[in-house]
Motif scaffolding. Structure first.
Motif, PDB file in Angstrom:
ATOM      1  N   SER A 177       0.844  -1.356  -0.109  1.00 12.95           N
ATOM      2  CA  SER A 177      -0.128   0.088   0.093  1.00 12.95           C
ATOM      3  C   SER A 177       0.986   1.388  -0.084  1.00 12.95           C
ATOM      4  N   GLN A 178       2.086   0.925   0.490  1.00 13.93           N
ATOM      5  CA  GLN A 178       2.952   2.197   0.215  1.00 13.93           C
ATOM      6  C   GLN A 178       3.801   2.547  -0.960  1.00 13.93           C
ATOM      7  N   VAL A 179       3.570   1.611  -2.083  1.00 13.76           N
ATOM      8  CA  VAL A 179       4.211   1.915  -3.394  1.00 13.76           C
ATOM      9  C   VAL A 179       3.780   2.983  -3.888  1.00 13.76           C
ATOM     10  N   GLY A 180       4.441   4.042  -4.385  1.00 11.94           N
ATOM     11  CA  GLY A 180       4.130   5.312  -5.073  1.00 11.94           C
ATOM     12  C   GLY A 180       3.740   6.367  -3.891  1.00 11.94           C
ATOM     13  N   THR A 189      15.093   0.048   1.017  1.00  8.58           N
ATOM     14  CA  THR A 189      16.574  -0.128   0.274  1.00  8.58           C
ATOM     15  C   THR A 189      16.583   0.948  -0.776  1.00  8.58           C
ATOM     16  N   LEU A 190      17.476   1.570  -0.857  1.00  5.49           N
ATOM     17  CA  LEU A 190      17.552   2.694  -1.876  1.00  5.49           C
ATOM     18  C   LEU A 190      19.044   2.265  -3.051  1.00  5.49           C
ATOM     19  N   PRO A 191      18.847   1.241  -3.945  1.00  8.03           N
ATOM     20  CA  PRO A 191      19.910   1.008  -4.564  1.00  8.03           C
ATOM     21  C   PRO A 191      20.303   2.309  -5.566  1.00  8.03           C
ATOM     22  N   GLY A 192      21.844   2.058  -5.690  1.00 10.49           N
ATOM     23  CA  GLY A 192      22.397   2.978  -6.484  1.00 10.49           C
ATOM     24  C   GLY A 192      22.625   4.519  -5.841  1.00 10.49           C
ATOM     25  N   ASN A 193      22.053   4.722  -4.859  1.00  8.00           N
ATOM     26  CA  ASN A 193      22.289   6.004  -4.100  1.00  8.00           C
ATOM     27  C   ASN A 193      23.662   5.964  -3.108  1.00  8.00           C
ATOM     28  N   ALA A 194      24.280   7.012  -3.009  1.00  6.85           N
ATOM     29  CA  ALA A 194      25.331   7.103  -2.223  1.00  6.85           C
ATOM     30  C   ALA A 194      24.875   8.198  -1.061  1.00  6.85           C
ATOM     31  N   LEU A 195      24.597   7.705   0.145  1.00  7.66           N
ATOM     32  CA  LEU A 195      24.287   8.377   1.174  1.00  7.66           C
ATOM     33  C   LEU A 195      25.142   7.697   2.464  1.00  7.66           C
ATOM     34  N   GLU A 196      25.335   8.582   3.646  1.00  4.01           N
ATOM     35  CA  GLU A 196      25.868   8.120   4.609  1.00  4.01           C
ATOM     36  C   GLU A 196      24.995   7.620   5.572  1.00  4.01           C
ATOM     37  N   ARG A 197      25.232   6.788   6.442  1.00  5.14           N
ATOM     38  CA  ARG A 197      24.458   6.171   7.795  1.00  5.14           C
ATOM     39  C   ARG A 197      24.180   7.274   8.446  1.00  5.14           C
ATOM     40  N   ASN A 198      22.857   7.194   9.076  1.00  3.54           N
ATOM     41  CA  ASN A 198      22.253   8.057   9.950  1.00  3.54           C
ATOM     42  C   ASN A 198      21.952   9.513   9.174  1.00  3.54           C
ATOM     43  N   THR A 199      21.394   9.243   7.784  1.00  3.58           N
ATOM     44  CA  THR A 199      20.892  10.406   7.260  1.00  3.58           C
ATOM     45  C   THR A 199      19.334  10.141   7.158  1.00  3.58           C
ATOM     46  N   LEU A 200      18.604  11.372   7.586  1.00  6.18           N
ATOM     47  CA  LEU A 200      17.144  11.210   7.246  1.00  6.18           C
ATOM     48  C   LEU A 200      16.736  11.684   5.690  1.00  6.18           C
ATOM     49  N   VAL A 201      16.232  11.133   4.781  1.00  6.74           N
ATOM     50  CA  VAL A 201      16.041  11.122   3.694  1.00  6.74           C
ATOM     51  C   VAL A 201      14.495  11.004   3.078  1.00  6.74           C
ATOM     52  N   THR A 202      14.003  11.762   2.332  1.00  3.34           N
ATOM     53  CA  THR A 202      12.731  11.407   1.651  1.00  3.34           C
ATOM     54  C   THR A 202      13.045  10.602   0.497  1.00  3.34           C
ATOM     55  N   ALA A 203      12.050   9.315   0.448  1.00  4.72           N
ATOM     56  CA  ALA A 203      12.570   8.567  -0.356  1.00  4.72           C
ATOM     57  C   ALA A 203      11.025   8.035  -1.436  1.00  4.72           C
ATOM     58  N   ASN A 204      11.085   7.956  -2.522  1.00  3.52           N
ATOM     59  CA  ASN A 204       9.899   7.534  -3.324  1.00  3.52           C
ATOM     60  C   ASN A 204       9.787   5.908  -3.584  1.00  3.52           C
ATOM     61  N   ILE A 205       8.868   5.355  -2.967  1.00  2.66           N
ATOM     62  CA  ILE A 205       8.608   4.112  -2.863  1.00  2.66           C
ATOM     63  C   ILE A 205       8.406   3.393  -4.332  1.00  2.66           C
ATOM     64  N   VAL A 206       9.021   2.618  -4.909  1.00  6.61           N
ATOM     65  CA  VAL A 206       8.741   2.284  -6.249  1.00  6.61           C
ATOM     66  C   VAL A 206       8.199   0.657  -6.222  1.00  6.61           C
ATOM     67  N   GLU A 207       8.501  -0.051  -5.339  1.00  8.43           N
ATOM     68  CA  GLU A 207       8.479  -1.614  -5.473  1.00  8.43           C
ATOM     69  C   GLU A 207       8.339  -2.034  -4.092  1.00  8.43           C
ATOM     70  N   ALA A 208       7.597  -3.081  -3.700  1.00  2.00           N
ATOM     71  CA  ALA A 208       7.411  -3.946  -2.701  1.00  2.00           C
ATOM     72  C   ALA A 208       7.919  -5.258  -2.860  1.00  2.00           C
ATOM     73  N   THR A 209       8.932  -5.740  -2.374  1.00  2.00           N
ATOM     74  CA  THR A 209       9.618  -7.019  -2.471  1.00  2.00           C
ATOM     75  C   THR A 209       9.286  -8.161  -1.620  1.00  2.00           C
ATOM     76  N   GLY A 210       8.312  -8.026  -0.826  1.00  2.00           N
ATOM     77  CA  GLY A 210       8.036  -8.952   0.027  1.00  2.00           C
ATOM     78  C   GLY A 210       8.236  -8.549   1.432  1.00  2.00           C
ATOM     79  N   GLY A 211       7.221  -9.394   2.361  1.00  2.00           N
ATOM     80  CA  GLY A 211       7.425  -8.897   4.054  1.00  2.00           C
ATOM     81  C   GLY A 211       7.250  -7.567   4.013  1.00  2.00           C
ATOM     82  N   ARG A 212       7.966  -6.886   4.940  1.00  4.77           N
ATOM     83  CA  ARG A 212       8.066  -5.335   5.181  1.00  4.77           C
ATOM     84  C   ARG A 212       9.188  -4.764   4.227  1.00  4.77           C
TER      85      ARG A 212
END
Length: 418
Positions: A362-365, A389-412
């Protein structure tokens, strides 16, 4: 330098207690090492909420002594509060709740078992919890419980309900934020009963958020209660209060709820939940459910399953009832057999999996705020408690980032783009 390691079993409150001990030890000259390393001092924070938890604590103490025959071993926490000392001959020191003094001071006193301190309301805690490898930190705000549910040993291991002094909570929170923690998780046995100098849980949250604008707050497990609607209103208006509400239900049928000694019925619980969903888009609702309780029948279990299906849970923890000696439920008749309880547990685990996946899909999109915890690949937890998971991104640990959800891959699990 002396070295120490800490092993924690059980809940977030235990984790918070262990972090405070780690801070005490560090301030006393100990180097805190990862669990499994050879250290001079071993602290095991034990759990006794179920028989399995007690067994795991016992195994941890035995294994520590076998692995480190010359180490000084401390057993603390809930298991230390109810277990007889002769059950743990391997431990050099047993420290029950609430602790009477800092662990280094108790070690120097050269005693086998510490006496518990007197439980007091508006209590204060020394120091600051040490979370060296975490982006999140647990912040203890409350202790104990007065509900005495018939299955629960916690009032005997944690004592009566009492709240941490308002200013003392702010003191530790300010120090944790200054150390760089970007998420504080409020922990207690029953945080919805928080009350200090006229301030309730919602008042405390507002004061905590005013410390700084660079972090967020997540609620730990919160018992259903009259303060919940006020907290929900705050959650709906304050984006830095995570959209996650864990309200333990324990069972979805009124007869068993009454036997459990819970302080609500299924209608009241459903009304509380639906009121929250009406106000908070994307809310993740978590809960706990116990199967195999004395008196559970096929009819009551069927009603429970139907009730659980009717509510929009995003996270369900399923437990099989465990006898806790000294509790009223321990002598109640009509406990289902182990095989029946296992079958019912499996049924609800399947339901929990399906609901978790449905919520994630339900969170996709949607756009979710994620706190990064890993970097290869970048991943972390959303404000509504999904792993992103944000593949292809170069972000440091402990960063608050707004992400666009594109896919659910099972479970949570979700895939997103920053």
């Amino acid at each position: 330098m002396r070295t120490a390691s800490i092993y924690t079993l059980g809940c977030r409150l235990n984790q918070a207690d262990s972090a405070l001990v780690a801070g005490e030890l560090s301030a006393s000259g100990y180097e805190i090492m990862p669990w499994g390393k050879a250290t001079d001092l071993v602290v095991i924070n034990g759990c006794t909420v179920t028989g399995v938890a007690s067994q795991k604590t016992r195994q941890a103490v035995r294994a520590a002594r076998k692995r480190l025959p010359n180490a000084f071993i401390v057993l603390m926490g809930c298991e230390a509060t109810v277990a007889k000392p002769d059950k743990y001959p391997e431990a050099n020191l047993i420290v029950p709740n609430p602790r009477s003094d800092a662990i280094p001071n108790l070690i120097q006193a050269k005693i086998k078992q510490a006496l518990p301190a007197k439980p007091v309301d508006d209590f204060t805690l020394d120091g600051v919890g040490l979370y060296e490898e975490r982006t999140r930190a647990n912040l203890k705000i409350q202790e104990g419980c007065d509900f005495y549910c018939t299955y629960c040993i916690v009032p005997h291991t944690r004592g009566p309900a009492r709240s941490r002094d308002f200013d003392d909570v702010l003191r530790e929170a300010s120090a944790l934020v200054a150390r760089g923690h970007r998420e504080l998780v409020l922990a207690g046995v029953n945080i919805t009963t928080y009350s200090s100098h006229g301030a309730d849980l919602a008042d405390l949250i507002q004061a905590l958020l005013a410390i700084d604008d660079g972090f967020r707050i997540r609620l730990g497990s919160a018992e259903p209660g009259p303060i919940v609607p006020k907290v929900v209103d705050l959650m709906a208006s304050e984006p830095r209060l995570c959209s996650f509400l864990h309200l333990p239900l324990q069972y979805g049928e009124d007869g068993i709820l009454a036997k459990m000694g819970r302080h609500y019925d299924t209608s009241e619980y459903a009304s509380l939940v639906r009121g929250a969903f009406d106000k908070i888009p994307g809310l993740c609702l978590g809960t706990d459910v116990i199967v195999g309780f004395p008196g559970e029948t096929e009819e009551s279990f069927s009603s429970c399953r139907t009730y659980l299906e009717s509510l929009p849970f995003g996270l369900m923890h399923i437990f099989t009832y465990s006898i806790r000696p000294g509790t009223p439920a321990a002598t109640m008749p009509g406990r289902p057999t182990g095989d029946v309880s296992a079958t019912r547990s499996a049924t609800l685990l399947d339901l929990a999996q399906a609901k978790a996946e449905a919520f994630a899909k339900s969170q996709v999109g949607k756009r979710l705020v994620v706190l990064t915890e890993e970097t290869d690949p970048v991943s972390g937890w959303s404000d509504n408690y999904l792993h992103v998971t944000l593949p292809g991104n170069a972000l440091e640990r402990n960063t608050l980032v707004t992400a666009n959800i594109v896919e659910a891959t099972g479970g949570r699990e979700l895939i997103a783009q920053a």
